[in-house]
Design a protein around this motif. Structure first.
Motif, PDB file in Angstrom:
ATOM      1  N   GLU A 366      39.571  20.155  45.549  1.00 41.38           N
ATOM      2  CA  GLU A 366      39.835  19.426  44.311  1.00 41.38           C
ATOM      3  C   GLU A 366      41.263  19.775  43.894  1.00 41.38           C
ATOM      4  O   GLU A 366      41.527  20.908  43.462  1.00 41.38           O
ATOM      5  N   ILE A 367      42.161  18.834  44.010  1.00 42.93           N
ATOM      6  CA  ILE A 367      43.584  19.152  43.854  1.00 42.93           C
ATOM      7  C   ILE A 367      44.005  19.314  42.399  1.00 42.93           C
ATOM      8  O   ILE A 367      45.077  19.856  42.130  1.00 42.93           O
ATOM      9  N   ASN A 368      43.189  18.873  41.452  1.00 42.01           N
ATOM     10  CA  ASN A 368      43.582  18.928  40.037  1.00 42.01           C
ATOM     11  C   ASN A 368      42.981  20.142  39.333  1.00 42.01           C
ATOM     12  O   ASN A 368      42.643  20.092  38.150  1.00 42.01           O
ATOM     13  N   THR A 369      42.868  21.247  40.049  1.00 43.95           N
ATOM     14  CA  THR A 369      42.227  22.439  39.513  1.00 43.95           C
ATOM     15  C   THR A 369      43.139  23.655  39.662  1.00 43.95           C
ATOM     16  O   THR A 369      44.085  23.651  40.449  1.00 43.95           O
ATOM     17  N   MET A 370      42.802  24.708  38.912  1.00 43.32           N
ATOM     18  CA  MET A 370      43.533  25.966  39.025  1.00 43.32           C
ATOM     19  C   MET A 370      42.660  27.111  38.552  1.00 43.32           C
ATOM     20  O   MET A 370      41.698  26.916  37.795  1.00 43.32           O
ATOM     21  N   ARG A 371      42.993  28.321  39.025  1.00 44.30           N
ATOM     22  CA  ARG A 371      42.326  29.531  38.545  1.00 44.30           C
ATOM     23  C   ARG A 371      43.275  30.302  37.643  1.00 44.30           C
ATOM     24  O   ARG A 371      44.455  30.468  37.973  1.00 44.30           O
ATOM     25  N   LEU A 372      42.743  30.769  36.528  1.00 43.45           N
ATOM     26  CA  LEU A 372      43.515  31.566  35.586  1.00 43.45           C
ATOM     27  C   LEU A 372      42.884  32.947  35.438  1.00 43.45           C
ATOM     28  O   LEU A 372      41.681  33.065  35.199  1.00 43.45           O
ATOM     29  N   ASN A 373      43.699  33.988  35.580  1.00 46.58           N
ATOM     30  CA  ASN A 373      43.255  35.362  35.362  1.00 46.58           C
ATOM     31  C   ASN A 373      43.616  35.784  33.937  1.00 46.58           C
ATOM     32  O   ASN A 373      44.740  35.564  33.494  1.00 46.58           O
ATOM     33  N   PHE A 374      42.667  36.388  33.243  1.00 48.05           N
ATOM     34  CA  PHE A 374      42.921  36.784  31.854  1.00 48.05           C
ATOM     35  C   PHE A 374      42.956  38.303  31.662  1.00 48.05           C
ATOM     36  O   PHE A 374      43.165  38.780  30.545  1.00 48.05           O
ATOM     37  N   THR A 375      42.777  39.080  32.730  1.00 47.00           N
ATOM     38  CA  THR A 375      42.645  40.525  32.559  1.00 47.00           C
ATOM     39  C   THR A 375      43.968  41.274  32.599  1.00 47.00           C
ATOM     40  O   THR A 375      44.086  42.364  32.026  1.00 47.00           O
ATOM     41  N   TYR A 376      44.975  40.721  33.276  1.00 50.39           N
ATOM     42  CA  TYR A 376      46.187  41.502  33.547  1.00 50.39           C
ATOM     43  C   TYR A 376      47.228  41.408  32.438  1.00 50.39           C
ATOM     44  O   TYR A 376      47.839  42.412  32.061  1.00 50.39           O
ATOM     45  N   SER A 377      47.451  40.216  31.921  1.00 53.33           N
ATOM     46  CA  SER A 377      48.531  40.011  30.953  1.00 53.33           C
ATOM     47  C   SER A 377      48.233  40.681  29.615  1.00 53.33           C
ATOM     48  O   SER A 377      47.069  40.898  29.250  1.00 53.33           O
ATOM     49  N   SER A 378      49.305  40.968  28.868  1.00 54.53           N
ATOM     50  CA  SER A 378      49.134  41.480  27.513  1.00 54.53           C
ATOM     51  C   SER A 378      48.554  40.383  26.631  1.00 54.53           C
ATOM     52  O   SER A 378      48.609  39.187  26.968  1.00 54.53           O
ATOM     53  N   ASP A 379      48.012  40.767  25.488  1.00 55.35           N
ATOM     54  CA  ASP A 379      47.412  39.783  24.579  1.00 55.35           C
ATOM     55  C   ASP A 379      48.445  38.725  24.164  1.00 55.35           C
ATOM     56  O   ASP A 379      48.150  37.531  24.161  1.00 55.35           O
ATOM     57  N   SER A 380      49.632  39.179  23.814  1.00 53.82           N
ATOM     58  CA  SER A 380      50.659  38.224  23.379  1.00 53.82           C
ATOM     59  C   SER A 380      51.109  37.328  24.526  1.00 53.82           C
ATOM     60  O   SER A 380      51.406  36.143  24.312  1.00 53.82           O
ATOM     61  N   ASP A 381      51.156  37.871  25.737  1.00 58.02           N
ATOM     62  CA  ASP A 381      51.543  37.058  26.895  1.00 58.02           C
ATOM     63  C   ASP A 381      50.482  36.014  27.226  1.00 58.02           C
ATOM     64  O   ASP A 381      50.807  34.924  27.713  1.00 58.02           O
ATOM     65  N   ILE A 382      49.229  36.335  26.974  1.00 59.39           N
ATOM     66  CA  ILE A 382      48.179  35.328  27.193  1.00 59.39           C
ATOM     67  C   ILE A 382      48.417  34.125  26.290  1.00 59.39           C
ATOM     68  O   ILE A 382      48.383  32.968  26.727  1.00 59.39           O
TER      69      ILE A 382
END
Length: 399
Positions: A366-382
């Motif tokens: 499915e080419i219109n998809t992506m995975r996002l990781n939420f554990t690594y970035s700082s809260d403000s960077d999220i």
């Protein structure tokens, strides 16, 4: 000199996730791409104390070659941990200590399947399994998922398809809890149905459970292995998410018949897993530190998950996404037929990175998809990263 490489190598390609890790350190870049645990979850002080004690008390063993199947002390602690944590009741003869759980994906693909054989995976599925299948020249058919995990009716359709072409799958691979990459969790009813179908068709099941301890909401669901009355499930676990990924210590739970073949193959792979890391993991479990660390990790990651979901709700208008009860990832699907692989160049210019959905399919992505990781970035960077992602999507839609 002109080199000739094997057919196995020609089918392999570098993981997009590995390739994108370089962007994590680029100035100003916010990356949702890697599957990196947050360094704040590393129990550094406790591990330093353990390391000092291991060197003082176990140096002659911890710095030496070890048994191929793993340190017996550690295997006994894993047995107790699985009994307490997942109600999985086994003997130490059912445990193989591995170099991470990724080693097992490669090994089990080779143990169960021959080149040209078929296996069943979820769609999308973990890139490490795809790499292992490609390395062993094994094909897959994929079963679609919804927010409740693998769709059992789709599994039955794929089994019928394979039967129609004279093929029987060598195993079913699933991440039923907080799936990577989608974040979905398979319901209890579907788990029972999956086990019933696998047993009736004499198909082994590989249950990969790297994220099961990282639950932030909802009710804990029994693992396939704990529900397995017929001993058809091989279970993969790791300490990468609840201790440290750098120590590369995982484990496989299976029938002795399977592990005896794994033992032979592992002798060709690495002789034995890292002895020092195994002693560290042993003390980490034996001292009960893991039970104190997991709640701290959950507290940190729950907040980050909630921040990402709230930011997506506020800023992203042309997509839908999963709302995981745990784990490290969510799955975003654009409402427009936009190729996220092509959109990535625009995203990187906007200083935000993700993993394109096509990386998680061996075929028919499915080419219109992506995975996002939420554990690594700082809260403000999220928050800022989601703003940049929303901007990227809006620009791509208008383009």
């Amino acid at each position: 000199m002109s080199f000739e490489f094997s057919d196995n190598l020609r089918k392999m390609k570098s993981s997009e996730i590995r390739s994108l890790l370089k962007y994590v350190t680029m100035p100003g870049m916010i990356s949702f791409g890697g599957g990196l645990p947050n360094p704040e979850t590393f129990p550094s002080a406790e591990l330093k104390e353990i390391m000092d004690d291991v060197i003082e008390n176990y140096a002659s063993q911890a710095l030496q070659y070890g048994q191929t199947d793993g340190l017996q002390l550690l295997k006994n602690e894993i047995r107790k941990f699985l009994d307490r944590d997942e109600n999985i009741k086994i003997d130490t003869d059912n445990i193989m200590v591995t170099t991470g759980s990724q080693q097992s994906l490669y090994a089990l693909s080779k143990i169960f399947a021959n080149p040209g054989d078929y296996v069943i995976t979820e769609a999308p599925t973990y890139v490490g399994m795809i790499s292992s299948l490609n390395a062993n020249l094994v094909n897959s058919v994929s079963v679609k998922m919804d927010s409740n995990g693998m769709i059992i009716e789709e599994l039955e359709k794929q089994l019928e398809y394979l039967k129609s072409i004279g093929k029987k799958p060598k195993f079913i691979y699933t991440i039923p809890t907080f799936q990577n990459p989608a974040g979905y969790t398979m319901t209890l009813d579907r788990r029972k149905q999956l086990l019933e179908i696998a047993y009736e068709n004499n198909i082994p099941v590989i249950e990969d459970n790297p994220y099961g301890d990282l639950r932030y909401s909802g009710t804990k669901i029994p693992t396939l292995k704990s529900l397995d009355d017929h001993d058809i499930v091989t279970y993969l676990g790791t300490f990468s998410k609840v201790m440290s990924p750098g120590l590369r210590t995982g484990y496989t739970v299976s029938q002795p018949e399977v592990l005896s073949r794994y033992n032979i193959l592992k002798q060709a792979l690495d002789l034995a897993s890292d002895s020092l890391s195994q002693y560290i993991a042993y003390e980490y479990l034996n001292r009960g530190i893991i039970y104190k660390q997991i709640p701290k990790t959950i507290e940190l990651y729950k907040k980050k998950r909630d921040i990402m979901l709230e930011s997506l709700d506020e800023h992203v208008k042309d997509a839908v996404w999963s709302k995981p009860d745990g784990g490290m990832f969510l799955w975003l699907k654009l409402n427009h037929n936009i190729d996220t692989s092509k959109m990535l160049e625009r995203a990187l210019k906007n200083k935000v990175a993700y993993i394109t959905g096509s990386a998680f399919y061996q075929n028919n992505p499915e080419i219109n998809t992506m995975r996002l990781n939420f554990t690594y970035s700082s809260d403000s960077d999220i928050v800022e990263g989601v703003r940049r992602l929303a901007k990227t999507i809006e620009e791509e839609v208008k383009n």
